[in-house]
Design a protein around this motif. Structure first.
Motif, PDB file in Angstrom:
ATOM      1  N   VAL A 186      43.476  42.030  32.168  1.00 44.29           N
ATOM      2  CA  VAL A 186      42.379  42.052  33.153  1.00 44.29           C
ATOM      3  C   VAL A 186      41.167  42.852  32.680  1.00 44.29           C
ATOM      4  N   PRO A 224      31.149  37.354  37.939  1.00 41.10           N
ATOM      5  CA  PRO A 224      31.860  36.405  38.792  1.00 41.10           C
ATOM      6  C   PRO A 224      33.089  37.019  39.436  1.00 41.10           C
ATOM      7  N   SER A 225      33.526  36.416  40.531  1.00 41.08           N
ATOM      8  CA  SER A 225      34.759  36.825  41.199  1.00 41.08           C
ATOM      9  C   SER A 225      35.917  36.729  40.208  1.00 41.08           C
ATOM     10  N   GLY A 226      36.752  37.757  40.177  1.00 39.25           N
ATOM     11  CA  GLY A 226      37.908  37.752  39.276  1.00 39.25           C
ATOM     12  C   GLY A 226      37.610  38.291  37.885  1.00 39.25           C
ATOM     13  N   SER A 227      36.383  38.789  37.664  1.00 39.48           N
ATOM     14  CA  SER A 227      36.035  39.240  36.307  1.00 39.48           C
ATOM     15  C   SER A 227      36.537  40.649  36.003  1.00 39.48           C
ATOM     16  N   GLY A 228      37.078  41.352  37.017  1.00 39.80           N
ATOM     17  CA  GLY A 228      37.651  42.670  36.759  1.00 39.80           C
ATOM     18  C   GLY A 228      36.800  43.836  37.242  1.00 39.80           C
ATOM     19  N   LYS A 229      35.778  43.554  38.049  1.00 46.35           N
ATOM     20  CA  LYS A 229      34.871  44.611  38.500  1.00 46.35           C
ATOM     21  C   LYS A 229      35.596  45.646  39.355  1.00 46.35           C
ATOM     22  N   SER A 230      36.356  45.166  40.354  1.00 46.89           N
ATOM     23  CA  SER A 230      37.083  46.100  41.220  1.00 46.89           C
ATOM     24  C   SER A 230      38.110  46.881  40.412  1.00 46.89           C
ATOM     25  N   THR A 231      38.817  46.197  39.564  1.00 42.94           N
ATOM     26  CA  THR A 231      39.829  46.872  38.748  1.00 42.94           C
ATOM     27  C   THR A 231      39.180  47.978  37.919  1.00 42.94           C
ATOM     28  N   TYR A 271      47.676  43.133  34.221  1.00 47.79           N
ATOM     29  CA  TYR A 271      48.547  42.937  35.380  1.00 47.79           C
ATOM     30  C   TYR A 271      49.658  42.018  34.882  1.00 47.79           C
ATOM     31  N   PHE A 317      48.711  39.346  32.362  1.00 51.60           N
ATOM     32  CA  PHE A 317      47.284  39.021  32.476  1.00 51.60           C
ATOM     33  C   PHE A 317      46.405  40.191  32.013  1.00 51.60           C
TER      34      PHE A 317
END
Ligand code: ADP
Ligand code: MG
Length: 245
Positions: free
Chosen positions: A20, A39-46, A15, A18
């Motif tokens: 990701v 953890p939150s922000g680790s790229g799972k959704s992406t 991004y 960044f």
């Protein structure tokens, strides 16, 4: 693996500046059930959004059912037709009834008749145990019921792959179980390939063939649920599990 239904090879995504997703390699067999945590922000959704091209990767290859994801819109459409997605925040159309939410895609995209689409919709509403809510609007339902409608809506499109992105994390605690129960049933009764981002470890132990742990854009560790939870190998995995268990 020639018969993989999803294959990611050295996938990288940024991004802006960044980085990701970092060097993601992942092979999923037909019918496999995978839980992704981290953890939150680790790229799972992406990561899972890249699989149906809701996000674009910049390097590496993503191949779904033998079709490589490129800018070719026809191929993206073909893949999206076979890949259902359930989001944290349901994303139902608020101005349509439950039944209309379920029949819209089948009628307009799959070109089914209204009667056929309605019959299929009612079948899946039975399956998620809310056939009595068909004529209501999403806003009239509880969060757990709305999420079950969202799952039924995906199933109406007859997907071969289902992606779930933290489907229970926006729900009140008492509604988590009713949604997880539906997902467990789906996993056990259908041969569908499922990738599910969730921290629900009971669910992972019950249905996952494999648990994948991500941190800072990388796949750090993956294993069967029993080995993953009982004997995590990486220090970061252990730290993460100590925080959620
Ligand atoms: P997770 O689902 O594991 O919480 P995400 O995939 O949502 O992680 O996000 C990974 C990182 O990328 C986070 O640092 C997030 O802030 C950032 N990010 C997510 N979406 C965007 C975006 N559209 N533009 C810029 N940064 C983003
Ligand atoms: Mg996320």
């Amino acid at each position: 693996m020639p018969d993989a239904i999803i294959r990611l090879e050295d996938v990288n995504k940024w991004y802006g500046q960044f980085h990701v997703l970092r060097h993601i390699d992942l092979t999923v067999s037909p019918g496999e059930r995978i839980v992704i945590c981290g953890p939150s922000g680790s790229g799972k959704s992406t990561l899972i959004r890249c699989i149906n091209r809701l996000e674009e990767h910049q390097q590496g290859r993503i191949v779904v059912e033998g079709i490589e994801l490129t800018n070719d819109l026809k191929q993206i459409e073909a893949i999206r037709r076979d890949v259902g997605m359930v989001f944290q925040h349901f994303n139902l159309f608020p101005h349509l009834t439950v039944l209309e939410n379920l029949t819209l895609g089948p009628v307009w995209v799959l070109k089914k008749s209204k009667a056929q689409a309605t019959a299929t919709a009612m079948k899946y509403l039975e399956r998620v145990r809310i056939p009595d809510q068909a004529q209501k609007f999403p806003g009239q339902l509880s969060g757990g019921q709305q999420q079950r409608v969202a799952i039924a809506r995906s199933l109406c499109m007859d997907p071969k792959i289902m992606l779930f992105d933290e489907p229970t994390s926006a729900l009140d605690p008492e509604m988590v179980k009713e949604v997880l129960d539906v997902m467990v049933g789906l996993a056990q009764e259908s041969g569908m390939t499922m990738l599910c981002v969730t921290h629900e470890m009971g669910f992972a132990r019950k249905v996952a063939d494999r648990v994948i742990f991500m941190d800072q854009g990388e796949i750090i560790e993956q294993n069967t649920p029993d080995r993953f939870f009982d004997a995590p190998e990486n220090e970061r995995t252990r730290l993460f599990l100590s925080q959620i268990l």
